[in-house]
Design a protein around this motif. Structure first.
Motif, mmCIF file in Angstrom:
data_model
loop_
_atom_site.group_PDB
_atom_site.id
_atom_site.type_symbol
_atom_site.label_atom_id
_atom_site.label_comp_id
_atom_site.label_asym_id
_atom_site.label_seq_id
_atom_site.Cartn_x
_atom_site.Cartn_y
_atom_site.Cartn_z
ATOM 1 N N SER A 199 -3.252 -0.890 -1.515
ATOM 2 C CA SER A 199 -2.042 -1.439 -1.795
ATOM 3 C C SER A 199 -1.605 -1.387 -3.163
ATOM 4 C CB SER A 199 -2.301 -3.217 -1.434
ATOM 5 O OG SER A 199 -3.216 -3.654 -2.340
ATOM 6 N N LYS A 200 -2.476 -1.256 -4.170
ATOM 7 C CA LYS A 200 -2.121 -0.811 -5.452
ATOM 8 C C LYS A 200 -1.415 0.541 -5.681
ATOM 9 C CE LYS A 200 -5.348 -3.834 -7.147
ATOM 10 N NZ LYS A 200 -6.981 -4.182 -7.488
ATOM 11 N N VAL A 201 -1.984 1.511 -4.767
ATOM 12 C CA VAL A 201 -1.289 2.794 -4.935
ATOM 13 C C VAL A 201 0.061 2.936 -4.251
ATOM 14 C CG1 VAL A 201 -1.563 5.313 -3.931
ATOM 15 C CG2 VAL A 201 -3.436 4.194 -5.250
ATOM 16 N N ASN A 202 0.233 1.975 -3.248
ATOM 17 C CA ASN A 202 1.561 1.787 -2.344
ATOM 18 C C ASN A 202 2.573 1.228 -3.275
ATOM 19 O OD1 ASN A 202 1.207 3.295 -0.064
ATOM 20 N ND2 ASN A 202 0.057 1.303 0.909
ATOM 21 N N VAL A 203 2.120 0.493 -4.376
ATOM 22 C CA VAL A 203 3.222 -0.195 -5.102
ATOM 23 C C VAL A 203 3.696 0.772 -6.257
ATOM 24 C CG1 VAL A 203 3.425 -1.642 -7.417
ATOM 25 C CG2 VAL A 203 2.219 -2.540 -5.316
ATOM 26 N N LEU A 204 2.665 1.604 -6.663
ATOM 27 C CA LEU A 204 3.269 2.838 -7.469
ATOM 28 C C LEU A 204 4.175 3.770 -6.971
ATOM 29 C CD1 LEU A 204 1.178 4.792 -10.252
ATOM 30 C CD2 LEU A 204 1.849 5.957 -8.019
#
Length: 120
Positions: free
Chosen positions: A91-96
Motif C-alpha cells: 500500500s505504501k509503494v502504491n501511494v508513491l
C-alpha cells in the motif's frame, strides 16, 4: 505494470553524463520534483536510502533505483502520522507510484517541461 514509465523516470534523472547510473544529485532532484523531499523525508533520510541501494558507490542501476523507490515509500509512510493509513509495504509503494505520481507519465511530462524551461 509500471515498468515502462519507471524506466523513463530513471533515464530522465540519470541524464546524459552518468553512464546509465542515477547519481545522488539526480535522486535528490527526483525527490524534490515529486514533493517527497522535504515533505515526507529529510535530506539525511533520502541520502541514507540512496546509500543503502548504492552498494558499489558508483550510482544506482535501474534495479537498485526501483528498490530505492520502494524504500522511500516504506520509510516515509511508516512514520507515526501515516503508519495507520498504510499498513502494508504494498500500500505504501502504491501511494508513491499513484498518489505521488512517480508512475504517472503526465506528471513526468510536466516535470520535463518545467525543467526544460529552467534550462533556457
Amino acid at each position: 505494470k509500471h515498468m515502462i514509465i519507471l524506466e523513463r523516470v530513471f533515464d530522465f534523472y540519470c541524464g546524459t553524463t552518468s553512464n546509465g547510473r542515477l547519481l545522488l544529485s539526480g535522486f535528490i532532484r527526483l525527490a524534490q520534483d515529486y514533493d517527497m523531499l522535504p515533505t515526507f523525508l529529510s535530506r539525511k533520510e533520502l541520502k541514507g536510502i540512496y546509500s543503502n541501494n548504492d552498494s558499489q558507490g558508483t550510482g544506482l542501476q535501474y534495479a537498485s533505483f526501483v528498490c530505492a523507490l520502494a524504500e522511500i515509500a516504506v520509510v516515509a509512510l511508516s512514520k507515526p502520522m501515516f503508519a495507520h493509513l498504510y499498513s502494508s509495504k504494498i500500500s505504501k509503494v502504491n501511494v508513491l507510484l499513484n498518489m505521488w505520481g512517480v508512475a504517472d507519465a503526465t506528471k513526468l511530462a510536466e516535470i520535463q517541461e518545467k525543467r526544460s524551461q529552467w534550462a533556457k
